[in-house]
Design a protein around this motif. Structure first.
Motif, PDB file in Angstrom:
ATOM      1  N   GLU A   1      -2.056  -9.471   2.060  1.00 11.41           N
ATOM      2  CA  GLU A   1      -0.952  -9.682   1.118  1.00 11.41           C
ATOM      3  C   GLU A   1      -1.348  -9.310  -0.311  1.00 11.41           C
ATOM      4  O   GLU A   1      -0.529  -8.788  -1.079  1.00 11.41           O
ATOM      5  CB  GLU A   1      -0.486 -11.144   1.157  1.00 11.41           C
ATOM      6  N   GLU A   2      -2.599  -9.588  -0.673  1.00 11.28           N
ATOM      7  CA  GLU A   2      -3.049  -9.248  -2.023  1.00 11.28           C
ATOM      8  C   GLU A   2      -3.090  -7.731  -2.220  1.00 11.28           C
ATOM      9  O   GLU A   2      -2.698  -7.219  -3.278  1.00 11.28           O
ATOM     10  CB  GLU A   2      -4.433  -9.849  -2.274  1.00 11.28           C
ATOM     11  N   ILE A   3      -3.582  -7.020  -1.211  1.00  6.03           N
ATOM     12  CA  ILE A   3      -3.636  -5.561  -1.294  1.00  6.03           C
ATOM     13  C   ILE A   3      -2.225  -4.983  -1.380  1.00  6.03           C
ATOM     14  O   ILE A   3      -1.957  -4.063  -2.161  1.00  6.03           O
ATOM     15  CB  ILE A   3      -4.378  -4.973  -0.081  1.00  6.03           C
ATOM     16  N   CYS A   4      -1.325  -5.535  -0.576  1.00  8.01           N
ATOM     17  CA  CYS A   4       0.063  -5.042  -0.579  1.00  8.01           C
ATOM     18  C   CYS A   4       0.735  -5.295  -1.919  1.00  8.01           C
ATOM     19  O   CYS A   4       1.493  -4.464  -2.413  1.00  8.01           O
ATOM     20  CB  CYS A   4       0.853  -5.694   0.554  1.00  8.01           C
ATOM     21  N   ASP A   5       0.454  -6.461  -2.511  1.00  3.60           N
ATOM     22  CA  ASP A   5       1.049  -6.772  -3.817  1.00  3.60           C
ATOM     23  C   ASP A   5       0.517  -5.833  -4.905  1.00  3.60           C
ATOM     24  O   ASP A   5       1.248  -5.463  -5.830  1.00  3.60           O
ATOM     25  CB  ASP A   5       0.754  -8.224  -4.194  1.00  3.60           C
ATOM     26  N   LEU A   6      -0.745  -5.444  -4.775  1.00  2.00           N
ATOM     27  CA  LEU A   6      -1.345  -4.584  -5.796  1.00  2.00           C
ATOM     28  C   LEU A   6      -0.962  -3.122  -5.623  1.00  2.00           C
ATOM     29  O   LEU A   6      -0.718  -2.415  -6.602  1.00  2.00           O
ATOM     30  CB  LEU A   6      -2.873  -4.722  -5.756  1.00  2.00           C
ATOM     31  N   TYR A   7      -0.923  -2.663  -4.361  1.00  2.00           N
ATOM     32  CA  TYR A   7      -0.798  -1.220  -4.120  1.00  2.00           C
ATOM     33  C   TYR A   7       0.387  -0.822  -3.239  1.00  2.00           C
ATOM     34  O   TYR A   7       0.568   0.370  -2.991  1.00  2.00           O
ATOM     35  CB  TYR A   7      -2.081  -0.702  -3.460  1.00  2.00           C
ATOM     36  N   THR A   8       1.148  -1.754  -2.726  1.00  2.00           N
ATOM     37  CA  THR A   8       2.258  -1.585  -1.782  1.00  2.00           C
ATOM     38  C   THR A   8       1.755  -1.567  -0.339  1.00  2.00           C
ATOM     39  O   THR A   8       0.606  -1.180  -0.060  1.00  2.00           O
ATOM     40  CB  THR A   8       3.119  -0.313  -2.016  1.00  2.00           C
ATOM     41  N   THR A   9       2.629  -1.953   0.552  1.00  2.00           N
ATOM     42  CA  THR A   9       2.296  -2.014   1.976  1.00  2.00           C
ATOM     43  C   THR A   9       1.989  -0.631   2.534  1.00  2.00           C
ATOM     44  O   THR A   9       1.066  -0.458   3.338  1.00  2.00           O
ATOM     45  CB  THR A   9       3.464  -2.643   2.760  1.00  2.00           C
ATOM     46  N   ASP A  10       2.753   0.376   2.125  1.00  2.10           N
ATOM     47  CA  ASP A  10       2.521   1.735   2.621  1.00  2.10           C
ATOM     48  C   ASP A  10       1.128   2.237   2.247  1.00  2.10           C
ATOM     49  O   ASP A  10       0.441   2.879   3.049  1.00  2.10           O
ATOM     50  CB  ASP A  10       3.576   2.688   2.067  1.00  2.10           C
ATOM     51  N   THR A  11       0.702   1.956   1.034  1.00  3.77           N
ATOM     52  CA  THR A  11      -0.627   2.375   0.604  1.00  3.77           C
ATOM     53  C   THR A  11      -1.703   1.701   1.439  1.00  3.77           C
ATOM     54  O   THR A  11      -2.677   2.342   1.860  1.00  3.77           O
ATOM     55  CB  THR A  11      -0.834   2.041  -0.884  1.00  3.77           C
TER      56      THR A  11
END
Length: 416
Positions: free
Chosen positions: A197-207
């Motif tokens: 969730e932290e990665i998705c918040d920072l860079y988006t889920t697609d990234t």
């Protein structure tokens, strides 16, 4: 955890009707039901349970008909999905095309699911003898963990990594104490995992999705390096920015080189995805995007193809871009998932020229670009007139000239 991972079941004695009652009703010794006083019997709760395999060994069949309130799965629906239109004598071995799982988990799960599936097959509830057609073991994500002077693992959020004289050194943020870097698995016990969730918040889920698939071969262990994820984010942003130079096909002069790049990319991604080579498929998409970005004008059909090829890896980007490029068609299709996959022409994937290495006594001395359909005699003449080849011959006459024309790579080796 035990409560969530096992299937609890109750034991009811024969010829007994069990009803749930309140503590007050139980203390009275009877239950008033439809004007009658029914005796209340107290049963000891049975804490027995079945293992979690009882549910996870057949759930793939339930997915086929999840809203059926009368059966595990309707037989016609089950045959539709598992047999895929095959005739009885050509039945596939397994109901599911592909099983992807780590070795530690998959071994036991496959063992038990095979047992359950074979029982269901013998009872006539399954159409295939095996649950799965193919097994693929994915690799493990590795990452550095950090220990303090006591040997205790430190949470990655409390760690700062500095590069001093080209060497990575880790420090504890609250105290400034240096930490020991311990490379290995990523996991909770090592406190080196970052929640998705932290990665998705920072860079988006697609990234996040694309970066994981771009790390390396699916079956190999791969190190997690968060600093590198920005490259994938730039790639997806670059695909989006291509809309700024996109025009209808009729308004763009499409070069043969650009058309070849499009067809080669479609072929590469199509073949790599079918072989689960996601990292090389994404690499081909990045190369194609870079070539498209060099153009002053881009035909709409080419961007459409690129978006379709990218959408399995970045579905949110795919939906957004197709709804912008083709709002009416996207509204009618409702999702990129319903679009047809792009096709490629094998003839248009072929190169017009090829680079031929020139070797003298087995060592490469130069290379030259020639037409793909060049004949052997012309290639030999061009090699013998090459300046670097002549300088290495130093006036000596060659004993023989070896020209390799097939299967697909041309090579000239001059021996003297």
């Amino acid at each position: 955890r035990v409560k969530n991972w096992v299937t609890v079941h109750g034991v009811i004695l024969p010829n007994q009707c069990v009803r749930l009652v309140s503590e007050e009703q139980a203390s009275q010794g009877f239950l008033e039901f439809e004007g009658e006083h029914l005796p209340v019997q107290v049963f000891q709760r049975d804490m027995n349970s079945m293992p979690n395999w009882a549910g996870s060994c057949w759930y793939y069949l339930r997915y086929m008909d999840a809203r059926n309130d009368h059966a595990m799965v309707d037989s016609d629906i089950e045959r539709y999905w598992t047999l895929d239109g095959s005739s009885p004598e050509q039945n596939p071995a397994g109901a599911i095309d592909l099983y992807v799982g780590g070795t530690e988990h998959a071994v036991l799960h496959l063992l038990y699911s095979r047992f359950w599936h074979k029982v269901l097959y013998d009872l006539g509830h399954a159409s295939t003898k095996e649950p799965f057609q193919q097994l693929f073991n994915q690799g493990m994500i590795t990452a550095d963990a950090y220990k303090d002077s006591r040997g205790a693992y430190v949470d990655i959020h409390d760690v700062e990594v500095k590069h001093i004289n080209g060497i990575a050194r880790a420090f504890h943020k609250p105290t400034g104490n240096e930490l020991e870097i311990d490379p290995g698995k990523m996991g909770k016990r090592y406190k080196n995992g970052i929640p998705p969730e932290e990665i998705c918040d920072l860079y988006t889920t697609d990234t996040f999705r694309c970066y994981e698939m771009y790390l390396g071969p699916l079956d190999a262990g791969k190190p997690w390096k968060q600093a590198s994820i920005i490259g994938i984010q730039r790639f997806l942003a670059g695909v989006w920015n291509l809309m700024e130079i996109t025009l209808p096909d009729a308004e763009v002069n499409i070069s043969a080189e650009l058309e070849r790049m499009m067809h080669k990319t479609i072929r590469k991604v199509t073949e790599d995805v079918s072989r689960l080579r996601m990292n090389t498929a994404i690499a081909a998409l990045i190369e194609c995007k870079n070539e498209f970005a060099r153009q002053e004008k881009l035909p709409k059909s080419f961007l459409r193809n690129l978006v379709m090829l990218t959408s399995p890896f970045a579905p949110h980007l795919g939906e957004e871009m197709m709804s912008t490029l083709e709002p009416e068609e996207h509204s009618a299709q409702t999702s990129v998932l319903r679009y047809n996959w792009p096709n490629f022409d094998p003839e248009k994937c072929l190169e017009d020229t090829i680079e031929v290495p020139l070797m003298v006594n087995g060592k490469k001395r130069d290379a030259m670009v020639v037409a793909v359909d060049i004949n052997e005699e012309t290639l030999k003449e061009m090699a013998m007139s090459n300046e670097k080849v002549l300088s290495h011959l130093n006036g000596n006459s060659p004993k023989r000239v070896v020209v390799v024309m097939q299967p697909n790579r041309k090579l000239v080796n001059i021996v003297f």
